[in-house]
Enzyme design. Structure first.
Site, mmCIF file in Angstrom:
data_model
loop_
_atom_site.group_PDB
_atom_site.id
_atom_site.type_symbol
_atom_site.label_atom_id
_atom_site.label_comp_id
_atom_site.label_asym_id
_atom_site.label_seq_id
_atom_site.Cartn_x
_atom_site.Cartn_y
_atom_site.Cartn_z
ATOM 1 N N TRP A 86 59.499 37.322 31.551
ATOM 2 C CA TRP A 86 58.373 37.921 30.839
ATOM 3 C C TRP A 86 57.887 39.155 31.606
ATOM 4 O O TRP A 86 57.792 39.144 32.830
ATOM 5 C CB TRP A 86 57.218 36.904 30.719
ATOM 6 N N ASP A 140 55.558 43.104 26.969
ATOM 7 C CA ASP A 140 54.105 43.168 27.150
ATOM 8 C C ASP A 140 53.751 44.077 28.311
ATOM 9 O O ASP A 140 52.583 44.429 28.505
ATOM 10 C CB ASP A 140 53.549 41.759 27.452
ATOM 11 N N ARG A 189 52.364 27.519 26.641
ATOM 12 C CA ARG A 189 51.151 28.239 26.186
ATOM 13 C C ARG A 189 50.291 27.338 25.283
ATOM 14 O O ARG A 189 49.785 27.782 24.262
ATOM 15 C CB ARG A 189 51.507 29.530 25.444
ATOM 16 N N CYS A 209 58.691 40.076 17.897
ATOM 17 C CA CYS A 209 58.061 40.034 19.211
ATOM 18 C C CYS A 209 58.245 38.612 19.704
ATOM 19 O O CYS A 209 58.327 37.681 18.901
ATOM 20 C CB CYS A 209 56.576 40.355 19.041
ATOM 21 N N LYS A 234 53.602 41.748 12.577
ATOM 22 C CA LYS A 234 54.170 41.525 13.918
ATOM 23 C C LYS A 234 54.422 40.026 14.019
ATOM 24 O O LYS A 234 53.493 39.223 13.967
ATOM 25 C CB LYS A 234 53.175 41.990 14.984
ATOM 26 N N TRP A 235 55.698 39.653 14.182
ATOM 27 C CA TRP A 235 56.124 38.242 14.153
ATOM 28 C C TRP A 235 56.388 37.802 15.585
ATOM 29 O O TRP A 235 57.382 38.188 16.169
ATOM 30 C CB TRP A 235 57.379 38.140 13.298
ATOM 31 N N ASP A 236 55.487 36.985 16.118
ATOM 32 C CA ASP A 236 55.550 36.614 17.532
ATOM 33 C C ASP A 236 56.176 35.229 17.710
ATOM 34 O O ASP A 236 56.346 34.464 16.746
ATOM 35 C CB ASP A 236 54.117 36.617 18.092
ATOM 36 N N ASN A 284 55.917 32.596 21.147
ATOM 37 C CA ASN A 284 55.462 32.643 22.534
ATOM 38 C C ASN A 284 55.826 31.486 23.442
ATOM 39 O O ASN A 284 55.149 31.253 24.441
ATOM 40 C CB ASN A 284 53.938 32.826 22.552
ATOM 41 N N ASP A 288 45.905 41.953 15.869
ATOM 42 C CA ASP A 288 46.760 41.008 16.596
ATOM 43 C C ASP A 288 46.159 39.603 16.541
ATOM 44 O O ASP A 288 45.348 39.285 15.655
ATOM 45 C CB ASP A 288 46.967 41.530 18.033
ATOM 46 N N ASP A 289 46.529 38.773 17.479
ATOM 47 C CA ASP A 289 46.141 37.354 17.509
ATOM 48 C C ASP A 289 44.620 37.166 17.400
ATOM 49 O O ASP A 289 43.850 38.003 17.846
ATOM 50 C CB ASP A 289 46.645 36.787 18.851
HETATM 51 C C1 DGJ Z 1 52.406 37.914 22.994
HETATM 52 C C2 DGJ Z 1 52.690 39.306 22.539
HETATM 53 O O1 DGJ Z 1 53.743 39.841 23.273
HETATM 54 C C3 DGJ Z 1 51.424 40.139 22.680
HETATM 55 O O2 DGJ Z 1 51.681 41.465 22.324
HETATM 56 C C4 DGJ Z 1 50.327 39.561 21.839
HETATM 57 O O3 DGJ Z 1 50.662 39.683 20.486
HETATM 58 C C5 DGJ Z 1 50.101 38.100 22.217
HETATM 59 N N1 DGJ Z 1 51.312 37.350 22.196
HETATM 60 C C6 DGJ Z 1 49.092 37.473 21.288
HETATM 61 O O4 DGJ Z 1 48.967 36.125 21.494
#
Ligand code: DGJ
Length: 761
Positions: A197, A545, A441, A523, A473-475, A477, A364-365
């Site tokens: 990361w 990020d 997370r 993403c 934006k499709w995240d 995590n 965003d989030d």
């Molecule tokens: C991880 C992404 O890489 C960030 O840009 C942001 O969107 C966060 N998640 C939001 O939780």
């Protein structure tokens, strides 16, 4: 072009040849991959020479072929158990632990185009042709189809395989490769793109030595640990010179790359779905198709192979209404607000973004369900009316009214325990009954192999995307763990990780079809799932990020090795930087971010008028050159004086970025700009983009700099000079006075030059 004669196959692109043949034992033998050579089988015989090398203690084919040692043959698709003891392209069990296979030529066909063009499979063009070579086992009813698809203009050969079980008993795949390339020697450097990361795709270069160099992903996704993109380069090859071959998978899940140096000095390259946890049962009549793998050979440096990838991705991987279109400059809310969102604040951000020349505002989030921090809310894709009382449609209308597009963040594959979705469907997460699943997370992964999960997501996301959304934006995590699926359609958990990715592709395809106008950006905690598979469904990717200028040089360099600039999203963020607290100038950060797809992610409301005006000038400059920045040809220029020089070439201009990590003092010299691809007989006008120097960066000296007479840099030179001698750039400040024409380049700084192509003699 693909031709065949007498068991020989010649696959040609504009500049390269790939040659294989069916040898005297019926096996598919690799002969050559490199710069283009002829198509004469008799001449090609001499490439590998006669079969007269004996291997001490080696297993040979049979008494009639005592010089045929499979462990020293260059093969097209190696199977275990018949003497080739190197890494195998396929390992498949067909009962009682049996894995020995002996695939020999059965038939072939050569045809225009390719059989599958449904994403993630690459598209085909007018000149695309495919060789389909069918090999069957000498004892069992098992067929291996090898596909070689040629893209002549891009100098790309696409590879894949499909395995068919014709036996009455099951065949279980353990390893199955998309690509095998055997090379006659192992004098290569291996370039991989590694990290974690916030330090994705940092290039590592090492010499091949005895044994297997292997890397890949077991995270369930492509991963930022190792990209499936890699290169082999001759030890004397660099960005601009020498031989290099690029490889990459069009796939978003676990992958494995193996590069083996054999005891007899040969090199074997394999790109595969990772065998980690993978097992796939085929019953009679069933088949399995591998993801596709891309191969690009260059005899003039690594940049040339990267250019093949860029062109190939643009024409044959990317698709949809945004393909080839200029991408908007955006402002993303994340680092400005994190989870602290109010409707009123968002509107103020958007209004400032419009004032500064941006074109898209991305929420965003934190906008949905119970999502007030990262412990809750994932899965509930409904607006949080406490935070956004008037709802998404209203917000979108307001933002559209400011002349901006409106975009939104989602993380569809995930769920929080503290969510309505989990309360309703605890069985939808990937978890093993009787074992507590591991969190990441604070969240868990939905089982995308399940059609009911995909149906829920299709419905709830469609409701969101229909609320005036122009961009998504499709995240994603967290990484995968606790490999178990409650989906009864799966024959074993060994299918889960691949089926997950197929399910994800299915959902993305459905949404794409339903919302053809939306600009999609993938993403995954930054760039944890950055691959050609995602790019076949989505238009661009969030690179990392980490937006720190110094770190970002390596990240963008590594990304550009295989991915085109329009797909590489870069944001100008705050100083001090949120990932490493480093300070840098606003125009310096812009310089690097402009080399690709530009956005901003900072508290724009905290900027003074000067800051907004600086950004306004940046966006104006970027938009004037956007076509070049997003779709131009990226190349490294010769470094000088410790500084890097990057270039991007459009049809009528070349933009150059000088990157300085460290300001050296009293060096006594100008930095030199050389453009090796400048054309003889052409004139070039070179102009420097005047930079705004931030008072932060210069402290007390700023007053002196501000007071100094600025001398614009603008000269015209011949292509010969630019290419061979190069030009001296304006002097940089290096310990002695501010005087007319001095450029200030501090630590972590950038400078942009625009080179306009003028007429020819
Ligand atoms: C991880 C992404 O890489 C960030 O840009 C942001 O969107 C966060 N998640 C939001 O939780």
């Amino acid at each position: 072009m693909i031709t065949s004669a007498g068991g020989w196959f010649f696959i040609e692109t504009a500049k390269t040849s790939y040659i294989l043949r069916i040898d005297e034992t019926g096996h598919a033998e690799h002969i050559y991959y490199g710069s283009r050579i002829g198509r004469d089988p008799e001449e090609a015989e001499c490439i590998n020479g006669p079969r007269d090398v004996k291997i001490g203690d080696g297993t040979y084919q049979d008494e009639d072929n005592q010089f045929y040692f499979p462990s020293n043959i260059m093969s097209e698709y190696a199977a275990p158990g018949r003497g080739d003891t190197r890494e195998a392209a396929i390992i498949a069990e067909y009962g009682n632990g049996l894995i020995t296979l002996d695939p020999v030529y059965s038939s072939h066909s050569i045809y225009k185009g390719k059989k599958c063009t449904e994403a993630p499979a690459a598209l085909s063009g007018e000149e695309t042709e495919t060789l389909e070579l069918v090999l069957t086992d000498t004892a069992e009813d098992i067929a291996i189809r090898l596909f070689y698809t040629v893209y002549p203009e891009e100098d790309v050969i696409l590879r894949s395989a499909s395995i068919e079980n014709g036996m009455d008993r099951p065949l279980t795949l353990r390893t199955v490769s998309s690509l095998q390339l055997d090379l006659p020697d192992a004098e290569w450097d291996l370039l991989t793109f590694d990290g974690a990361w916030a330090r994705e795709r940092n290039e590592t270069r090492r010499r091949l030595s005895a044994g297997t160099a292997s890397f890949g992903s077991t995270l369930g996704f492509t991963s930022s640990e190792h990209s499936s993109l890699f290169f082999l380069a001759r030890p004397d090859a660099d960005d601009r010179h020498g031989t290099a071959i690029g490889f990459g998978l069009i796939y978003s899940g676990n992958h494995l790359e193996r590069i083996e140096t054999s005891p007899f000095g040969k090199c074997r390259v394999l790109s595969s779905i990772n065998q980690y946890g993978f097992s796939w049962e085929l019953r009679k009549g069933e088949s399995f198709s591998t993801p596709e793998a891309v191969m690009a050979f260059s005899s003039s440096g690594i940049d040339e192979a990267s250019w093949s990838f860029h062109r190939f991705i643009k024409r044959y991987v990317s698709r949809g209404s945004w393909c080839g279109r200029e991408r908007p400059v955006l402002l993303n809310s994340w680092e400005a607000t994190y989870f602290d969102i109010t409707e009123e604040k968002l509107l103020r951000f958007a209004s400032k973004a419009a004032e500064a020349g941006m074109e898209l505002f991305v929420l965003d989030d934190g906008w949905y369900g119970r999502r007030t921090d990262d412990t809750r809310g994932l899965g509930d894709w409904k607006v949080n009316t406490e935070r956004i009382p008037h709802g998404l449609r209203w917000l979108s209308d307001r933002i559209h009214g400011m002349g901006l597009m409106f975009g939104i963040w989602v993380e569809p594959e995930m769920v929080s325990i503290d969510s309505e979705l989990y309360e309703r469907h605890p069985e939808w997460i990937i978890a093993i009954p009787g074992r507590k699943p591991a969190p990441g997370r604070h969240q868990y992964i939905l089982d995308m192999s399940r059609s009911d999960v995909r149906e829920y997501l299709m419905q709830s996301l469609s409701d969101v995307f229909s609320s005036g959304i122009d961009y998504v934006k499709w995240d994603c995590n967290r990484n995968m763990s606790d490999y178990f699926s409650s989906n009864p359609e799966l024959r074993s958990c060994g299918e889960l990780m691949h089926r997950y990715i197929l399910g994800l592709y299915d959902l993305m395809a459905g949404l794409r079809e339903r919302f053809p106008g939306i600009l999609f950006e993938f993403c995954a905690s930054g760039g944890n799932r950055y691959d050609m598979g995602m790019l076949s469904f989505m238009d661009q990717g969030w690179t990392s990020d980490n937006t720190d200028l110094l770190h970002r040089i390596a990240i963008q360099h590594g990304t550009l090795r295989g991915f085109p600039p329009y797909a590489m999203c870069n944001h100008v963020s705050a100083s001090p930087n949120h990932q490493c607290l480093r300070i840098s100038g606003l125009d310096d950060r812009f310089g690097l971010a402009a080399f690709g797809n530009l956005g901003y992610e900072l508290d724009i409301l905290a900027l003074d008028e000067d800051g907004i005006e600086t950004i306004r000038q940046q966006t104006e400059f970027y938009k004037a050159h956007r076509k070049t920045f997003q779709y131009g040809r990226f190349r490294h220029l010769p470094p000088d004086g410790g500084n890097l020089f990057w270039s991007i070439e459009g049809s009528d201009e070349i933009i150059v970025l000088e990157i300085q990590s460290r300001c050296d003092v009293n060096t006594g010299r100008h930095h030199r700009l050389v453009v090796p691809f400048a054309e003889s007989g052409r004139e070039y006008r070179i102009e420097r983009r005047e930079k705004h120097i931030s008072p932060d960066a210069l402290g007390d000296s700023c007053g002196k700099y501000e007071a100094m007479e600025k001398k614009p840099f603008r000269i015209t030179v011949s292509g010969d000079i630019l290419r061979s001698a190069g030009i001296a750039l304006p002097v940089t400040f290096m310990g002695r006075g501010f005087y007319s024409g001095v450029r200030v380049m501090c630590d972590n700084s950038t400078d942009i030059f625009v080179i306009t192509k003028l007429g020819r003699d």
